[in-house]
Motif scaffolding. Structure first.
Motif, PDB file in Angstrom:
ATOM      1  N   ARG A 171      49.494 -87.119 -69.121  1.00  0.00           N
ATOM      2  CA  ARG A 171      50.544 -86.106 -69.257  1.00  0.00           C
ATOM      3  C   ARG A 171      51.871 -86.621 -68.727  1.00  0.00           C
ATOM      4  NH1 ARG A 171      51.506 -85.597 -63.762  1.00  0.00           N
ATOM      5  NH2 ARG A 171      49.991 -84.356 -62.643  1.00  0.00           N
ATOM      6  N   TYR A 197      53.426 -76.108 -55.816  1.00  0.00           N
ATOM      7  CA  TYR A 197      53.222 -77.253 -56.715  1.00  0.00           C
ATOM      8  C   TYR A 197      51.752 -77.659 -56.790  1.00  0.00           C
ATOM      9  CZ  TYR A 197      52.598 -82.260 -57.449  1.00  0.00           C
ATOM     10  OH  TYR A 197      52.100 -83.480 -57.839  1.00  0.00           O
ATOM     11  N   LEU A 206      53.883 -89.398 -54.721  1.00  0.00           N
ATOM     12  CA  LEU A 206      52.886 -88.324 -54.806  1.00  0.00           C
ATOM     13  C   LEU A 206      51.466 -88.799 -54.494  1.00  0.00           C
ATOM     14  CD1 LEU A 206      54.415 -86.388 -57.816  1.00  0.00           C
ATOM     15  CD2 LEU A 206      54.221 -85.580 -55.466  1.00  0.00           C
TER      16      LEU A 206
HETATM   17  N1  GLU Z   1      56.804 -82.468 -61.484  1.00  0.00           N
HETATM   18  C1  GLU Z   1      56.664 -83.541 -60.549  1.00  0.00           C
HETATM   19  C2  GLU Z   1      57.948 -84.354 -60.507  1.00  0.00           C
HETATM   20  O1  GLU Z   1      58.730 -84.344 -61.416  1.00  0.00           O
HETATM   21  C3  GLU Z   1      55.525 -84.464 -60.897  1.00  0.00           C
HETATM   22  C4  GLU Z   1      54.239 -83.844 -60.645  1.00  0.00           C
HETATM   23  C5  GLU Z   1      53.051 -84.705 -60.945  1.00  0.00           C
HETATM   24  O2  GLU Z   1      53.164 -85.686 -61.686  1.00  0.00           O
HETATM   25  O3  GLU Z   1      51.991 -84.390 -60.459  1.00  0.00           O
HETATM   26  O4  GLU Z   1      58.197 -85.027 -59.544  1.00  0.00           O
END
Ligand code: GLU
Length: 328
Positions: free
Chosen positions: A20, A203, A225
């Protein structure tokens, strides 16, 4: 396991690869976001998989609706396509609420009244994703205390993690780039947020529910992350999903080590499209920074598919430095 001998691509177990894009539309994409998207795209395409587009616009107040359409347009211009979506997190509130309810019914959640300043006074955030170790302050509140405090202000919702000595709270997984990982939830983050006191879903909850519901098997994203992956693995098991495989990729940083941010206007997609003129130049420069192209080579995204390898990325755990708008 030796990182260089691990499986490089392909289906995980018997699952075909579903990856994704999960961008947050908080501004125009910058070079670092493009790098993560390129790697996520290549990882999926080189494994013959499918890609889902999900716009992570949970905190809608912070976002300008035009950002999301610019983001999709920038990815299309780069030749980074997807097979399903876009889905918008801002429209999926009911799905998240149902997941939180199911955890609450199992007695796994509790209301938390700690203010931001109380949390910061108790412990300093120890990761760039803002992770801190929650001390469990509100875990033992009596129903009377909860009622009293709720009358003053709405609570956040936290998920209980097992105590450090309970093996179910020790999460182990192998990152496709960073290799074997092990985290004791009670020591790294403690009970974590599912919903903020302003009602916005956290989140961690949204990403796990979405990855689970959308059948995502492979999550490729920036290494900032990496510290969230253990929480997400655990939460996905709790919700009955099979956790995805994770692959974290280097960040792009300024020469002083600072992470590139959307504030660096000269590296946002508007400026980059003007400066480079065509996507091949941008993609070639990004690919060459991790050894997937020669310096100065210009390549389309599909021309990079056969050059993608997790071994190149795992050899590249350090961040990629950008100086004066040039990758060095
Ligand atoms: N939406 C998050 C961001 O743009 C990424 C989340 C993810 O990949 O788990 O940093």
């Amino acid at each position: 396991m030796d990182k260089t001998t691990q499986q490089t691509t392909g289906a995980q177990g018997n699952r075909p690869v579903v990856g994704r894009f999960a961008p947050t539309p908080s501004g125009r994409m910058h070079l670092g976001n493009v790098f993560s998207c390129l790697m996520a795209w290549l990882a999926v395409r080189s494994a013959g998989g499918r890609l889902v587009m999900r716009v992570e616009d949970l905190d809608v107040r912070a976002q300008n609706p035009q950002n999301a359409s610019l983001l999709l347009d920038d990815l299309r211009w780069l030749g980074l396509d997807w097979d399903e979506g876009p889905y918008y997190q801002s429209k999926r509130g009911e799905v998240y609420a149902a997941a939180i309810d199911s955890l609450a019914e199992r007695g796994l959640t509790y209301p938390c009244f700690c203010t931001r300043s109380e949390l910061h006074a108790a412990t300093a955030p120890h990761a760039s994703d803002g992770t801190y170790l929650y001390q469990g302050t509100c875990r033992g509140l009596t129903p009377e205390q909860v009622a009293q405090r709720s009358a003053v202000r709405p609570p956040a919702t936290r998920l209980m993690v097992p105590p450090a000595e309970d093996p179910s709270g020790t999460i182990e997984f192998t990152d496709l780039a960073f290799g074997p990982q092990r985290e004791v939830l009670a020591q790294e983050c403690g009970d974590f947020l599912l919903k903020r006191s302003d009602g916005i879903v956290a989140y961690q909850l949204a990403v796990v529910v979405d990855d689970g519901e959308m059948g995502i098997t492979q999550v490729v994203r920036g290494r900032d992350l990496l510290g969230s992956a253990a929480r997400q693995t655990w939460l996905s098991r709790l919700l009955g999903y099979e956790p995805p495989t994770f692959g974290h990729v280097p960040l792009l940083v300024a020469p002083d080590g600072r992470r590139l941010s959307k504030r660096e206007r000269d590296l946002d997609m508007g400026a980059l499209r003007e400066r480079f003129g065509r996507p091949e130049a941008i993609l070639g420069a990004l690919a060459s920074s991790v050894g997937m192209a020669e310096a100065g080579e210009a390549l389309r995204a599909d021309e990079l598919v056969d050059r993608f390898s997790w071994n190149l990325l795992s050899a590249h755990e350090q961040d990629i430095v950008v100086a004066d708008g040039v990758l060095v």
